[in-house]
Design a protein around this motif. Structure first.
Motif, PDB file in Angstrom:
ATOM      1  N   LEU A  67       0.841  -1.204   0.000  1.00 42.21           N
ATOM      2  CA  LEU A  67       0.000   0.000   0.000  1.00 42.21           C
ATOM      3  C   LEU A  67       0.872   1.249   0.000  1.00 42.21           C
ATOM      4  O   LEU A  67       0.590   2.209  -0.727  1.00 42.21           O
ATOM      5  N   GLY A  68       1.933   1.251   0.798  1.00 38.71           N
ATOM      6  CA  GLY A  68       2.802   2.419   0.864  1.00 38.71           C
ATOM      7  C   GLY A  68       3.644   2.610  -0.377  1.00 38.71           C
ATOM      8  O   GLY A  68       3.751   3.716  -0.911  1.00 38.71           O
ATOM      9  N   VAL A  69       4.233   1.504  -0.868  1.00 36.92           N
ATOM     10  CA  VAL A  69       5.182   1.601  -1.985  1.00 36.92           C
ATOM     11  C   VAL A  69       4.466   1.710  -3.322  1.00 36.92           C
ATOM     12  O   VAL A  69       4.833   2.529  -4.174  1.00 36.92           O
ATOM     13  N   LEU A  70       3.453   0.879  -3.535  1.00 34.14           N
ATOM     14  CA  LEU A  70       2.801   0.812  -4.843  1.00 34.14           C
ATOM     15  C   LEU A  70       1.627   1.768  -4.996  1.00 34.14           C
ATOM     16  O   LEU A  70       1.174   2.009  -6.124  1.00 34.14           O
ATOM     17  N   TYR A  71       1.123   2.292  -3.878  1.00 34.32           N
ATOM     18  CA  TYR A  71       0.026   3.263  -3.968  1.00 34.32           C
ATOM     19  C   TYR A  71       0.401   4.609  -3.367  1.00 34.32           C
ATOM     20  O   TYR A  71       0.283   5.650  -4.014  1.00 34.32           O
ATOM     21  N   GLY A  72       0.851   4.607  -2.129  1.00 28.06           N
ATOM     22  CA  GLY A  72       1.128   5.865  -1.435  1.00 28.06           C
ATOM     23  C   GLY A  72       2.193   6.704  -2.117  1.00 28.06           C
ATOM     24  O   GLY A  72       2.023   7.911  -2.303  1.00 28.06           O
ATOM     25  N   LEU A  73       3.308   6.076  -2.489  1.00 31.65           N
ATOM     26  CA  LEU A  73       4.396   6.822  -3.127  1.00 31.65           C
ATOM     27  C   LEU A  73       3.996   7.380  -4.495  1.00 31.65           C
ATOM     28  O   LEU A  73       4.201   8.574  -4.758  1.00 31.65           O
ATOM     29  N   PRO A  74       3.431   6.566  -5.395  1.00 27.93           N
ATOM     30  CA  PRO A  74       2.970   7.139  -6.675  1.00 27.93           C
ATOM     31  C   PRO A  74       1.915   8.224  -6.477  1.00 27.93           C
ATOM     32  O   PRO A  74       1.883   9.212  -7.223  1.00 27.93           O
ATOM     33  N   ASN A  75       1.047   8.056  -5.482  1.00 27.96           N
ATOM     34  CA  ASN A  75       0.023   9.058  -5.206  1.00 27.96           C
ATOM     35  C   ASN A  75       0.645  10.389  -4.818  1.00 27.96           C
ATOM     36  O   ASN A  75       0.244  11.456  -5.299  1.00 27.96           O
ATOM     37  N   LEU A  76       1.657  10.329  -3.961  1.00 28.98           N
ATOM     38  CA  LEU A  76       2.348  11.545  -3.535  1.00 28.98           C
ATOM     39  C   LEU A  76       3.079  12.206  -4.693  1.00 28.98           C
ATOM     40  O   LEU A  76       3.022  13.431  -4.868  1.00 28.98           O
ATOM     41  N   VAL A  77       3.755  11.393  -5.503  1.00 26.80           N
ATOM     42  CA  VAL A  77       4.470  11.926  -6.664  1.00 26.80           C
ATOM     43  C   VAL A  77       3.491  12.596  -7.634  1.00 26.80           C
ATOM     44  O   VAL A  77       3.761  13.677  -8.167  1.00 26.80           O
ATOM     45  N   GLY A  78       2.345  11.964  -7.853  1.00 31.99           N
ATOM     46  CA  GLY A  78       1.347  12.539  -8.748  1.00 31.99           C
ATOM     47  C   GLY A  78       0.798  13.857  -8.231  1.00 31.99           C
ATOM     48  O   GLY A  78       0.638  14.812  -8.988  1.00 31.99           O
ATOM     49  N   THR A  79       0.518  13.920  -6.929  1.00 31.33           N
ATOM     50  CA  THR A  79      -0.038  15.139  -6.335  1.00 31.33           C
ATOM     51  C   THR A  79       0.929  16.309  -6.468  1.00 31.33           C
ATOM     52  O   THR A  79       0.551  17.395  -6.921  1.00 31.33           O
ATOM     53  N   ILE A  80       2.176  16.097  -6.070  1.00 34.37           N
ATOM     54  CA  ILE A  80       3.160  17.180  -6.094  1.00 34.37           C
ATOM     55  C   ILE A  80       3.602  17.505  -7.520  1.00 34.37           C
ATOM     56  O   ILE A  80       3.683  18.665  -7.917  1.00 34.37           O
ATOM     57  N   GLY A  81       3.855  16.452  -8.298  1.00 39.32           N
ATOM     58  CA  GLY A  81       4.380  16.660  -9.640  1.00 39.32           C
ATOM     59  C   GLY A  81       3.425  17.363 -10.585  1.00 39.32           C
ATOM     60  O   GLY A  81       3.856  18.052 -11.523  1.00 39.32           O
ATOM     61  N   ALA A  82       2.115  17.201 -10.352  1.00 41.25           N
ATOM     62  CA  ALA A  82       1.131  17.788 -11.265  1.00 41.25           C
ATOM     63  C   ALA A  82       0.813  19.247 -10.953  1.00 41.25           C
ATOM     64  O   ALA A  82       0.108  19.892 -11.746  1.00 41.25           O
ATOM     65  N   MET A  83       1.291  19.771  -9.838  1.00 40.82           N
ATOM     66  CA  MET A  83       0.941  21.139  -9.444  1.00 40.82           C
ATOM     67  C   MET A  83       1.259  22.183 -10.519  1.00 40.82           C
ATOM     68  O   MET A  83       0.414  23.033 -10.831  1.00 40.82           O
ATOM     69  N   PRO A  84       2.465  22.181 -11.112  1.00 41.50           N
ATOM     70  CA  PRO A  84       2.739  23.183 -12.154  1.00 41.50           C
ATOM     71  C   PRO A  84       1.776  23.081 -13.335  1.00 41.50           C
ATOM     72  O   PRO A  84       1.375  24.100 -13.903  1.00 41.50           O
ATOM     73  N   ALA A  85       1.408  21.852 -13.700  1.00 41.50           N
ATOM     74  CA  ALA A  85       0.487  21.674 -14.824  1.00 41.50           C
ATOM     75  C   ALA A  85      -0.898  22.213 -14.489  1.00 41.50           C
ATOM     76  O   ALA A  85      -1.541  22.873 -15.325  1.00 41.50           O
ATOM     77  N   TRP A  86      -1.373  21.960 -13.264  1.00 47.36           N
ATOM     78  CA  TRP A  86      -2.677  22.487 -12.863  1.00 47.36           C
ATOM     79  C   TRP A  86      -2.663  24.012 -12.822  1.00 47.36           C
ATOM     80  O   TRP A  86      -3.645  24.665 -13.197  1.00 47.36           O
ATOM     81  N   LEU A  87      -1.562  24.575 -12.355  1.00 46.73           N
ATOM     82  CA  LEU A  87      -1.450  26.030 -12.317  1.00 46.73           C
ATOM     83  C   LEU A  87      -1.508  26.610 -13.721  1.00 46.73           C
ATOM     84  O   LEU A  87      -2.199  27.620 -13.965  1.00 46.73           O
ATOM     85  N   ALA A  88      -0.809  25.982 -14.647  1.00 47.25           N
ATOM     86  CA  ALA A  88      -0.823  26.452 -16.032  1.00 47.25           C
ATOM     87  C   ALA A  88      -2.228  26.337 -16.628  1.00 47.25           C
ATOM     88  O   ALA A  88      -2.689  27.236 -17.350  1.00 47.25           O
ATOM     89  N   CYS A  89      -2.926  25.247 -16.321  1.00 44.09           N
ATOM     90  CA  CYS A  89      -4.299  25.078 -16.827  1.00 44.09           C
ATOM     91  C   CYS A  89      -5.228  26.145 -16.264  1.00 44.09           C
ATOM     92  O   CYS A  89      -6.085  26.678 -16.984  1.00 44.09           O
ATOM     93  N   ALA A  90      -5.069  26.455 -14.985  1.00 44.74           N
ATOM     94  CA  ALA A  90      -5.931  27.465 -14.365  1.00 44.74           C
ATOM     95  C   ALA A  90      -5.720  28.827 -15.014  1.00 44.74           C
ATOM     96  O   ALA A  90      -6.674  29.589 -15.207  1.00 44.74           O
ATOM     97  N   ARG A  91      -4.476  29.152 -15.332  1.00 46.55           N
ATOM     98  CA  ARG A  91      -4.191  30.449 -15.956  1.00 46.55           C
ATOM     99  C   ARG A  91      -4.726  30.528 -17.371  1.00 46.55           C
ATOM    100  O   ARG A  91      -5.116  31.598 -17.832  1.00 46.55           O
ATOM    101  N   ARG A  92      -4.769  29.395 -18.041  1.00 49.33           N
ATOM    102  CA  ARG A  92      -5.234  29.405 -19.427  1.00 49.33           C
ATOM    103  C   ARG A  92      -6.741  29.211 -19.547  1.00 49.33           C
ATOM    104  O   ARG A  92      -7.400  29.878 -20.344  1.00 49.33           O
TER     105      ARG A  92
END
Length: 238
Positions: A67-92
């Motif tokens: 649960l931690g390695v195969l779900y929790g870690l990818p989940n955290l990476v997805g949440t943090i890593g996508a922030m710049p993309a969401w910000l760019a989408c909001a501005r556009r």
């Protein structure tokens, strides 16, 4: 570093009694709508959080480490890593449209838990965690970015800066939702006959676990969708 260049506002010396502050908050319709949206959504998040370990161990047959390695870690990476993309989408495309995309994405991805089983590949399991992290990042970013808009709306309506009372009420809504979600899941599992000593659960309990992990979160976020345009329309600021 993040707030060093933020705008500085003069301190507001005028104080209002607590009852008057609460009345002001309730009269701020954009804030009430936003707080309602967040309550419903966070209830869904709390429901899946309270159910996920039961799903992983009792239904999917995976360990807490997985649960931690195969779900929790990818989940955290997805949440943090996508922030710049969401910000760019909001501005556009604007906050409302971006928020709606993230919420709809969460609804769709939550329902994929219904297809999860013991034989699911590790890659699929991890990919679900990553994608849920991505849409969760958009929901968190867009939701919290709308809070200052509702506070600015109040300031222009009343002439007072009342960030403290709004932040406090927002936090109260969050904590209430996170307390209510696990309570509902606990009652549901108990009613369906969950046995913590049993190696395998009965069919009713397994169905209840799927409902808690997939259906309740999906319904909660779907129920919040109509409120997003209303909050943005009534609380829009330049």
């Amino acid at each position: 570093l993040g707030t060093g260049g933020a705008r500085v506002l003069p301190r507001e010396e005028e104080r209002m009694p607590l009852r008057a502050q609460l009345a002001t908050v309730l009269a701020n319709r954009p804030f009430v709508i936003l707080a309602s949206i967040k309550f419903v959504q966070l209830f869904g998040v709390a429901a899946i959080g309270a159910t996920l370990l039961f799903l992983i161990k009792s239904v999917l047959g995976r360990s807490e480490a997985e649960l931690g390695v195969l779900y929790g870690l990818p989940n955290l990476v997805g949440t943090i890593g996508a922030m710049p993309a969401w910000l760019a989408c909001a501005r556009r495309f604007g906050k409302r449209n971006t928020y709606l995309v993230a919420v709809i994405g969460f609804v769709a991805l939550s329902l994929t838990w219904l297809a999860a089983g013991p034989d699911e590949a590790d890659l699929v399991f991890a990919l679900r965690g990553f994608l849920l992290g991505v849409v969760t990042g958009g929901i968190l970013l867009m939701g919290i970015s709308m809070l200052p808009d509702t506070i600015e709306y109040d300031a222009r309506r009343t002439g007072l800066r009342q960030e403290g009372i709004y932040s406090g009420m927002y936090s109260f809504v969050e904590k209430t939702a996170f307390a209510f979600g696990p309570l509902v899941i606990g009652v549901l599992l108990q009613a369906m006959g969950y046995d913590r000593e049993a190696a395998t659960q009965n069919e009713d309990t397994i169905r209840a676990i799927y409902v808690g992990a997939a259906v309740i979160p999906a319904l909660a976020f779907a129920a919040s969708i109509p409120g997003v345009p209303a909050a943005m329309r009534e609380g829009r600021t330049p």
